[in-house]
Design a protein around this motif. Structure first.
Motif, PDB file in Angstrom:
ATOM      1  N   ALA A 163      42.593  47.592  41.017  1.00 15.65           N
ATOM      2  CA  ALA A 163      42.482  46.249  41.603  1.00 15.65           C
ATOM      3  C   ALA A 163      41.361  46.203  42.635  1.00 15.65           C
ATOM      4  N   GLU A 164      41.253  47.276  43.426  1.00 21.61           N
ATOM      5  CA  GLU A 164      40.207  47.343  44.454  1.00 21.61           C
ATOM      6  C   GLU A 164      38.817  47.350  43.813  1.00 21.61           C
ATOM      7  N   GLY A 165      38.670  48.145  42.733  1.00 16.38           N
ATOM      8  CA  GLY A 165      37.392  48.211  42.029  1.00 16.38           C
ATOM      9  C   GLY A 165      37.003  46.862  41.451  1.00 16.38           C
ATOM     10  N   ILE A 166      37.988  46.168  40.848  1.00 14.96           N
ATOM     11  CA  ILE A 166      37.723  44.841  40.268  1.00 14.96           C
ATOM     12  C   ILE A 166      37.397  43.837  41.376  1.00 14.96           C
ATOM     13  N   LEU A 167      38.163  43.899  42.470  1.00 18.98           N
ATOM     14  CA  LEU A 167      37.944  42.988  43.603  1.00 18.98           C
ATOM     15  C   LEU A 167      36.529  43.141  44.165  1.00 18.98           C
ATOM     16  N   ALA A 180      34.480  41.627  34.019  1.00 20.96           N
ATOM     17  CA  ALA A 180      33.525  42.044  32.979  1.00 20.96           C
ATOM     18  C   ALA A 180      32.572  43.108  33.527  1.00 20.96           C
ATOM     19  N   ASN A 181      32.044  42.876  34.740  1.00 21.48           N
ATOM     20  CA  ASN A 181      31.125  43.840  35.356  1.00 21.48           C
ATOM     21  C   ASN A 181      31.810  45.189  35.571  1.00 21.48           C
ATOM     22  N   PHE A 182      33.085  45.124  36.002  1.00 27.85           N
ATOM     23  CA  PHE A 182      33.845  46.365  36.231  1.00 27.85           C
ATOM     24  C   PHE A 182      34.035  47.126  34.915  1.00 27.85           C
ATOM     25  N   ILE A 183      34.416  46.397  33.852  1.00 27.18           N
ATOM     26  CA  ILE A 183      34.639  47.029  32.543  1.00 27.18           C
ATOM     27  C   ILE A 183      33.343  47.693  32.050  1.00 27.18           C
ATOM     28  N   LEU A 184      32.221  46.984  32.176  1.00 23.93           N
ATOM     29  CA  LEU A 184      30.947  47.524  31.685  1.00 23.93           C
ATOM     30  C   LEU A 184      30.555  48.802  32.428  1.00 23.93           C
ATOM     31  N   LYS A 185      30.930  48.883  33.712  1.00 19.44           N
ATOM     32  CA  LYS A 185      30.594  50.085  34.495  1.00 19.44           C
ATOM     33  C   LYS A 185      31.436  51.298  34.106  1.00 19.44           C
ATOM     34  N   THR A 223      36.747  29.409  39.732  1.00 18.02           N
ATOM     35  CA  THR A 223      37.335  30.630  40.304  1.00 18.02           C
ATOM     36  C   THR A 223      37.782  31.582  39.181  1.00 18.02           C
ATOM     37  N   VAL A 224      38.230  31.001  38.058  1.00 14.01           N
ATOM     38  CA  VAL A 224      38.608  31.826  36.900  1.00 14.01           C
ATOM     39  C   VAL A 224      37.379  32.522  36.316  1.00 14.01           C
ATOM     40  N   ARG A 225      36.286  31.773  36.181  1.00 10.18           N
ATOM     41  CA  ARG A 225      35.052  32.379  35.643  1.00 10.18           C
ATOM     42  C   ARG A 225      34.535  33.471  36.572  1.00 10.18           C
ATOM     43  N   LYS A 226      34.570  33.219  37.883  1.00 12.83           N
ATOM     44  CA  LYS A 226      34.075  34.202  38.862  1.00 12.83           C
ATOM     45  C   LYS A 226      34.887  35.497  38.791  1.00 12.83           C
ATOM     46  N   ALA A 227      36.211  35.351  38.750  1.00 11.62           N
ATOM     47  CA  ALA A 227      37.081  36.537  38.644  1.00 11.62           C
ATOM     48  C   ALA A 227      36.795  37.291  37.341  1.00 11.62           C
TER      49      ALA A 227
END
Length: 567
Positions: free
Chosen positions: A163-167, A68-73, A59-63
């Protein structure tokens, strides 16, 4: 049944996970797999164990992959993330796993080489000019829990929009999508880095710089006796270092609670709001005739204060009492040393004592209310910084969190511990105890009293009951509580305050939140709010009486009626 198919999939993950999951009954399987561990505005928090609704490496890796995907965007040049962790079980493992997932996406990480307080992560994000921050902690929760909090580049916890974007990114990650770099490769490529030592050194220097009255500290530093307990957490080194470097000679540490211990073996759970955690500290205080006891929670963002009352017994102050004392101490001494800035402001949350408002009014200082959660205080500091219109003095919440200075954007028990000891010096110099100082403020400003009742309702059924209590309060609020008419109903989810008498409505200019407040005809306030991090619904009570006894009587009556309604 979707949860059963996910359960079967997890059986294939690794041998240790399979061993833990095999043989569970269906109810336990459903509890572990009926949903993903929720990523709220505070990040993740849950019981340690295998399953989608638990804290574990998967669950830690998934979060982290979602982050990571959010940061790259965001298309940020050379993105980086600062990481810290506390003394809980697997905290160091989860921190390292988070770093390696980020590294696999080409994101540089800076991780502390040993456990550190949450506020030091907030500071490191700003100091290192990192894109984001992660701290692995479950704050003051029981030992079975761990958590994962996300910070953004301003050093504050992510608020709703982020938080919404990361979620959304986390939701789109399947376990098969997760990338993880090998540790040696990450080191070799310069992606996995340990936090430079100067980060802690500059932090400590800035904390000491928040001393309000240096002459007073110099005069009293060898006259006050302090007992300190880190409650098996991260506060031991930084709190002691700050006090030692300021010259305090008589700081005694509770040996049994000094070292990190994920089992928190001397306490039921490591919360400085509970008087039981101070049992050994109180024994020491009686032996040494100490002036004050301070205790920090595992990630050292909250601090509890224990003082000797008029009967000679050591009693735990509430977060509201400590906050009122700090507000008065800081304003009085900034005024006395002629260092009060222009347009000063104190910030508290909507469930925090009105005692501070009376004190601020006396000093001509503005006080602002924000939603519950220190991230909203951090957000205001950022706003002041951008607008250049207000100067932040102090922020605090009833749940034992305090902050002065702006280099940290979260509650900070290292800073607060230092200011509390300095405040003890102030009263001792006047021939008074901290308790007598509190009584002096009550006599001057009025007898404010607050209380909190938390009802724990675990699992699926508990979650439904909490929803129902809030829906009933929202659609059918009581007309009276303890013979006092309800004057206003504030619904922070609908962003509206309704005057029950006139029917008039006003817009609430704060972010939406699932909170309902009843304001009674005498000004007393009752607040209902589900916890964002635990399976609890919380009821907060605030009142003011002609005497402390009358205020306590009011609270008792309110509690009886509201808890009957909740049942």
């Amino acid at each position: 049944m979707e949860y059963m198919s996910m359960y079967k999939r997890w059986l294939e993950f690794d041998e240790e996970t399979r061993r833990e999951l095999e043989g569970l009954d269906e109810k336990e399987i459903m509890e572990r797999f009926y949903k993903e561990l929720e990523f709220g505005t505070g990040g993740l928090r849950g019981i340690i164990g295998a399953g989608t609704n638990r804290m574990n490496v998967y669950t830690v890796r998934k979060a982290t992959q979602g982050l990571a995907n959010f940061i790259l965007k965001q298309n940020i040049e050379n993105p980086s993330v600062a990481i810290a962790y506390d003394s809980r079980k697997y905290s160091d493992v989860f921190a390292k796993e988070a770093a390696l997932v980020l590294n696999a996406s080409g994101i540089k990480t800076y991780i502390y080489d040993e456990l550190k307080p949450t506020p030091m992560l907030s500071y490191a994000v700003r100091h290192m000019k990192a894109t984001a921050g992660i701290v692995i902690t479950a704050s003051h929760n029981p030992k079975e829990y761990n958590g994962y909090k996300v910070y953004w580049s301003d050093g504050g916890q992510v608020t709703e929009e982020l938080a919404e974007g990361i979620l959304n990114e986390i939701k789109n990650v399947d376990y098969s999508d997760i990338k993880r770099m090998d540790y040696d490769e990450a080191i070799e490529k310069g992606l996995f880095n340990f936090m430079p030592k100067e980060v802690e050194d500059t932090y400590v220097k800035l904390v000491k710089g928040l001393t309000v009255n240096k002459e007073l500290v110099e005069k009293m530093k060898d006259k006050v006796k302090v007992i300190y307990t880190p409650l098996h957490g991260t506060g031991n080194k930084p709190v002691r270092r700050v006090l030692e470097e300021l010259g305090y000679k008589n700081v005694y540490v509770v040996k049994e609670q000094e070292n990190p211990d994920p089992a928190f073996s001397t306490v039921k759970y490591p919360n400085p709001e509970e008087s039981e955690v101070f049992t050994r500290a109180m024994e020491m205080a009686r032996e040494l005739d100490a002036d004050v006891i301070i205790g920090t929670d595992p990630d050292c963002d909250r601090v509890g204060v224990v003082v000797k009352n008029s009967e000679g017994n050591y009693v735990v102050l509430t977060g509201n009492q400590t906050g009122a004392l700090l507000t008065h101490y800081m304003l009085e001494n900034l005024k006395a040393t002629n260092t009060i800035p222009k347009n000063p402001v104190v910030i508290k949350t909507i469930v925090t004592t009105e005692f501070a408002r009376a004190i601020c009014k006396d000093y001509g200082v503005e006080i602002l209310d924000v939603l519950t959660g220190f991230k909203y205080i951090g957000e205001k500091i950022k706003e002041f910084e951008i607008n250049g219109d207000m100067n932040f003095i102090l922020g605090f919440e009833e749940s034992y969190g305090y902050l002065a200075g702006t280099f940290v954007r979260d509650k900070d028990a290292v800073i607060a511990s230092m200011l509390i000891v300095e405040m003890v010096c102030y009263y001792k110099d006047r021939g008074m105890s901290l308790y007598e100082g509190l009584m002096e403020l009550y006599n001057k400003y009025g007898f404010y009293k607050e209380d909190l009742v938390s009802i724990t309702l675990k699992g699926i059924e508990g979650s439904e009951k909490i929803k129902k209590i809030m829906e009933d309060l929202r659609s059918n609020p009581p007309k009276k509580v303890a013979d006092l008419s309800v004057k206003l109903v504030k619904d922070y989810k609908m962003s509206v305050t309704k005057n029950v008498v006139s029917g008039e409505e006003e817009v609430i200019e704060l972010p939406k939140s699932n909170v309902i407040q009843l304001v009674l005809e005498d000004g007393s306030v009752i607040t209902a709010r589900p916890s964002g991090t635990e399976p609890k619904i919380k009821f907060y009570f605030m009142t003011k009486g002609e005497t402390l006894e009358k205020a306590e009587e009011n609270i008792k009556r309110f509690k009886e009626e509201i808890l009957k309604m909740a049942e």
